[in-house]
Design a protein around this motif. Structure first.
Motif, PDB file in Angstrom:
ATOM      1  N   LYS A  58      -6.966  20.691  19.369  1.00  0.00           N
ATOM      2  CA  LYS A  58      -7.519  20.553  20.718  1.00  0.00           C
ATOM      3  C   LYS A  58      -6.440  20.459  21.789  1.00  0.00           C
ATOM      4  O   LYS A  58      -6.743  20.341  22.963  1.00  0.00           O
ATOM      5  N   ASP A  59      -5.162  20.487  21.399  1.00  0.00           N
ATOM      6  CA  ASP A  59      -4.069  20.480  22.366  1.00  0.00           C
ATOM      7  C   ASP A  59      -3.057  21.560  21.986  1.00  0.00           C
ATOM      8  O   ASP A  59      -3.058  22.055  20.867  1.00  0.00           O
ATOM      9  N   VAL A  60      -2.225  21.927  22.925  1.00  0.00           N
ATOM     10  CA  VAL A  60      -1.320  23.065  22.747  1.00  0.00           C
ATOM     11  C   VAL A  60      -0.318  22.830  21.612  1.00  0.00           C
ATOM     12  O   VAL A  60      -0.072  23.724  20.807  1.00  0.00           O
ATOM     13  N   LEU A  61       0.245  21.648  21.527  1.00  0.00           N
ATOM     14  CA  LEU A  61       1.261  21.385  20.506  1.00  0.00           C
ATOM     15  C   LEU A  61       0.691  21.542  19.093  1.00  0.00           C
ATOM     16  O   LEU A  61       1.304  22.181  18.232  1.00  0.00           O
ATOM     17  N   ASN A  62      -0.482  20.991  18.876  1.00  0.00           N
ATOM     18  CA  ASN A  62      -1.108  21.137  17.556  1.00  0.00           C
ATOM     19  C   ASN A  62      -1.556  22.570  17.306  1.00  0.00           C
ATOM     20  O   ASN A  62      -1.501  23.049  16.169  1.00  0.00           O
ATOM     21  N   ALA A  63      -1.988  23.264  18.348  1.00  0.00           N
ATOM     22  CA  ALA A  63      -2.390  24.663  18.184  1.00  0.00           C
ATOM     23  C   ALA A  63      -1.187  25.515  17.778  1.00  0.00           C
ATOM     24  O   ALA A  63      -1.298  26.387  16.915  1.00  0.00           O
ATOM     25  N   VAL A  64      -0.038  25.256  18.393  1.00  0.00           N
ATOM     26  CA  VAL A  64       1.188  25.981  18.028  1.00  0.00           C
ATOM     27  C   VAL A  64       1.558  25.666  16.577  1.00  0.00           C
ATOM     28  O   VAL A  64       1.902  26.567  15.804  1.00  0.00           O
ATOM     29  N   ALA A  65       1.449  24.408  16.183  1.00  0.00           N
ATOM     30  CA  ALA A  65       1.784  24.018  14.808  1.00  0.00           C
ATOM     31  C   ALA A  65       0.842  24.678  13.802  1.00  0.00           C
ATOM     32  O   ALA A  65       1.295  25.192  12.768  1.00  0.00           O
ATOM     33  N   VAL A  66      -0.446  24.681  14.094  1.00  0.00           N
ATOM     34  CA  VAL A  66      -1.421  25.337  13.207  1.00  0.00           C
ATOM     35  C   VAL A  66      -1.102  26.822  13.095  1.00  0.00           C
ATOM     36  O   VAL A  66      -1.135  27.407  12.006  1.00  0.00           O
ATOM     37  N   GLY A  67      -0.766  27.453  14.223  1.00  0.00           N
ATOM     38  CA  GLY A  67      -0.438  28.872  14.212  1.00  0.00           C
ATOM     39  C   GLY A  67       0.818  29.177  13.420  1.00  0.00           C
ATOM     40  O   GLY A  67       0.847  30.133  12.651  1.00  0.00           O
ATOM     41  N   ILE A  68       1.846  28.369  13.586  1.00  0.00           N
ATOM     42  CA  ILE A  68       3.098  28.588  12.851  1.00  0.00           C
ATOM     43  C   ILE A  68       2.872  28.435  11.346  1.00  0.00           C
ATOM     44  O   ILE A  68       3.325  29.259  10.547  1.00  0.00           O
ATOM     45  N   VAL A  69       2.167  27.395  10.971  1.00  0.00           N
ATOM     46  CA  VAL A  69       1.898  27.178   9.543  1.00  0.00           C
ATOM     47  C   VAL A  69       1.073  28.326   8.977  1.00  0.00           C
ATOM     48  O   VAL A  69       1.327  28.802   7.864  1.00  0.00           O
ATOM     49  N   SER A  70       0.108  28.809   9.740  1.00  0.00           N
ATOM     50  CA  SER A  70      -0.706  29.936   9.281  1.00  0.00           C
ATOM     51  C   SER A  70       0.135  31.197   9.148  1.00  0.00           C
ATOM     52  O   SER A  70      -0.002  31.954   8.179  1.00  0.00           O
ATOM     53  N   GLY A  71       1.029  31.430  10.113  1.00  0.00           N
ATOM     54  CA  GLY A  71       1.902  32.597  10.031  1.00  0.00           C
ATOM     55  C   GLY A  71       2.851  32.535   8.851  1.00  0.00           C
ATOM     56  O   GLY A  71       3.060  33.524   8.149  1.00  0.00           O
ATOM     57  N   LEU A  72       3.417  31.372   8.620  1.00  0.00           N
ATOM     58  CA  LEU A  72       4.316  31.225   7.469  1.00  0.00           C
ATOM     59  C   LEU A  72       3.559  31.263   6.149  1.00  0.00           C
ATOM     60  O   LEU A  72       4.107  31.687   5.128  1.00  0.00           O
ATOM     61  N   ALA A  73       2.300  30.850   6.155  1.00  0.00           N
ATOM     62  CA  ALA A  73       1.483  30.940   4.939  1.00  0.00           C
ATOM     63  C   ALA A  73       1.265  32.389   4.533  1.00  0.00           C
ATOM     64  O   ALA A  73       1.173  32.700   3.343  1.00  0.00           O
ATOM     65  N   SER A  74       1.227  33.279   5.511  1.00  0.00           N
ATOM     66  CA  SER A  74       1.046  34.693   5.183  1.00  0.00           C
ATOM     67  C   SER A  74       2.257  35.243   4.425  1.00  0.00           C
ATOM     68  O   SER A  74       2.099  36.024   3.497  1.00  0.00           O
ATOM     69  N   THR A  75       3.457  34.832   4.807  1.00  0.00           N
ATOM     70  CA  THR A  75       4.631  35.289   4.066  1.00  0.00           C
ATOM     71  C   THR A  75       4.692  34.629   2.694  1.00  0.00           C
ATOM     72  O   THR A  75       5.128  35.247   1.733  1.00  0.00           O
ATOM     73  N   GLY A  76       4.234  33.387   2.603  1.00  0.00           N
ATOM     74  CA  GLY A  76       4.163  32.720   1.301  1.00  0.00           C
ATOM     75  C   GLY A  76       3.180  33.406   0.372  1.00  0.00           C
ATOM     76  O   GLY A  76       3.449  33.565  -0.825  1.00  0.00           O
ATOM     77  N   ALA A  77       2.050  33.840   0.909  1.00  0.00           N
ATOM     78  CA  ALA A  77       1.060  34.559   0.093  1.00  0.00           C
ATOM     79  C   ALA A  77       1.645  35.870  -0.418  1.00  0.00           C
ATOM     80  O   ALA A  77       1.419  36.255  -1.567  1.00  0.00           O
ATOM     81  N   ASN A  78       2.416  36.539   0.431  1.00  0.00           N
ATOM     82  CA  ASN A  78       3.067  37.770   0.011  1.00  0.00           C
ATOM     83  C   ASN A  78       4.030  37.500  -1.135  1.00  0.00           C
ATOM     84  O   ASN A  78       4.058  38.233  -2.125  1.00  0.00           O
ATOM     85  N   GLN A  79       4.824  36.443  -1.033  1.00  0.00           N
ATOM     86  CA  GLN A  79       5.806  36.136  -2.077  1.00  0.00           C
ATOM     87  C   GLN A  79       5.144  35.706  -3.379  1.00  0.00           C
ATOM     88  O   GLN A  79       5.635  36.023  -4.455  1.00  0.00           O
ATOM     89  N   ILE A  80       4.038  34.987  -3.286  1.00  0.00           N
ATOM     90  CA  ILE A  80       3.312  34.596  -4.506  1.00  0.00           C
ATOM     91  C   ILE A  80       2.828  35.838  -5.223  1.00  0.00           C
ATOM     92  O   ILE A  80       2.946  35.950  -6.453  1.00  0.00           O
ATOM     93  N   GLY A  81       2.291  36.791  -4.458  1.00  0.00           N
ATOM     94  CA  GLY A  81       1.841  38.049  -5.060  1.00  0.00           C
ATOM     95  C   GLY A  81       2.981  38.785  -5.736  1.00  0.00           C
ATOM     96  O   GLY A  81       2.815  39.331  -6.830  1.00  0.00           O
ATOM     97  N   LYS A  82       4.141  38.815  -5.107  1.00  0.00           N
ATOM     98  CA  LYS A  82       5.299  39.481  -5.701  1.00  0.00           C
ATOM     99  C   LYS A  82       5.758  38.786  -6.978  1.00  0.00           C
ATOM    100  O   LYS A  82       6.092  39.426  -7.969  1.00  0.00           O
ATOM    101  N   GLN A  83       5.811  37.462  -6.934  1.00  0.00           N
ATOM    102  CA  GLN A  83       6.295  36.707  -8.086  1.00  0.00           C
ATOM    103  C   GLN A  83       5.347  36.828  -9.280  1.00  0.00           C
ATOM    104  O   GLN A  83       5.797  36.937 -10.420  1.00  0.00           O
ATOM    105  N   LEU A  84       4.061  36.823  -9.018  1.00  0.00           N
ATOM    106  CA  LEU A  84       3.105  36.919 -10.111  1.00  0.00           C
ATOM    107  C   LEU A  84       3.042  38.324 -10.701  1.00  0.00           C
ATOM    108  O   LEU A  84       2.762  38.484 -11.881  1.00  0.00           O
ATOM    109  N   SER A  85       3.317  39.333  -9.883  1.00  0.00           N
ATOM    110  CA  SER A  85       3.279  40.704 -10.394  1.00  0.00           C
ATOM    111  C   SER A  85       4.602  41.108 -11.026  1.00  0.00           C
ATOM    112  O   SER A  85       4.680  42.130 -11.692  1.00  0.00           O
ATOM    113  N   GLY A  86       5.652  40.323 -10.822  1.00  0.00           N
ATOM    114  CA  GLY A  86       6.952  40.603 -11.433  1.00  0.00           C
ATOM    115  C   GLY A  86       7.773  41.637 -10.696  1.00  0.00           C
ATOM    116  O   GLY A  86       8.732  42.173 -11.237  1.00  0.00           O
ATOM    117  N   LYS A  87       7.427  41.930  -9.441  1.00  0.00           N
ATOM    118  CA  LYS A  87       8.189  42.925  -8.672  1.00  0.00           C
ATOM    119  C   LYS A  87       9.308  42.255  -7.919  1.00  0.00           C
ATOM    120  O   LYS A  87       9.228  41.320  -7.272  1.00  0.00           O
TER     121      LYS A  87
END
Length: 87
Positions: A58-87
């Motif tokens: 409900k405030d800008v600082l927390n919205a920025v934090a939620v957005g950053i964590v969500s953006g970094l989660a996308s790169t983490g999801a990509n790496q999990i997929g790579k690690q599990l597939s062995g590429k």
């Protein structure tokens, strides 16, 4: 109790697609992709706070934090997929 999980997932998916687009740019070093996803996520977090009633922040600082964590989660999801597939 609704935590606005749909909006967080939306930011994660959008930043994942942006990261995949960045990966296709040959001149861009892959080490910058998490930074780009985090910054885009921060911007989308603020936009989400302004436009979505059920956004979890409900405030800008927390919205920025939620957005950053969500953006970094996308790169983490990509790496999990790579690690599990062995590429």
């Amino acid at each position: 109790m609704d935590f606005g999980i749909g909006s967080v997932v939306a930011i994660t998916v959008i930043t994942y697609l942006i990261g995949m687009g960045c990966k296709s740019v040959e001149r861009l070093d892959n080490k910058f992709i998490p930074v780009i996803c985090g910054l885009v996520g921060a911007v989308l977090g603020v936009v989400g706070m302004q436009t979505m009633a059920d956004f979890p922040a409900k405030d800008v600082l927390n919205a920025v934090a939620v957005g950053i964590v969500s953006g970094l989660a996308s790169t983490g999801a990509n790496q999990i997929g790579k690690q599990l597939s062995g590429k």
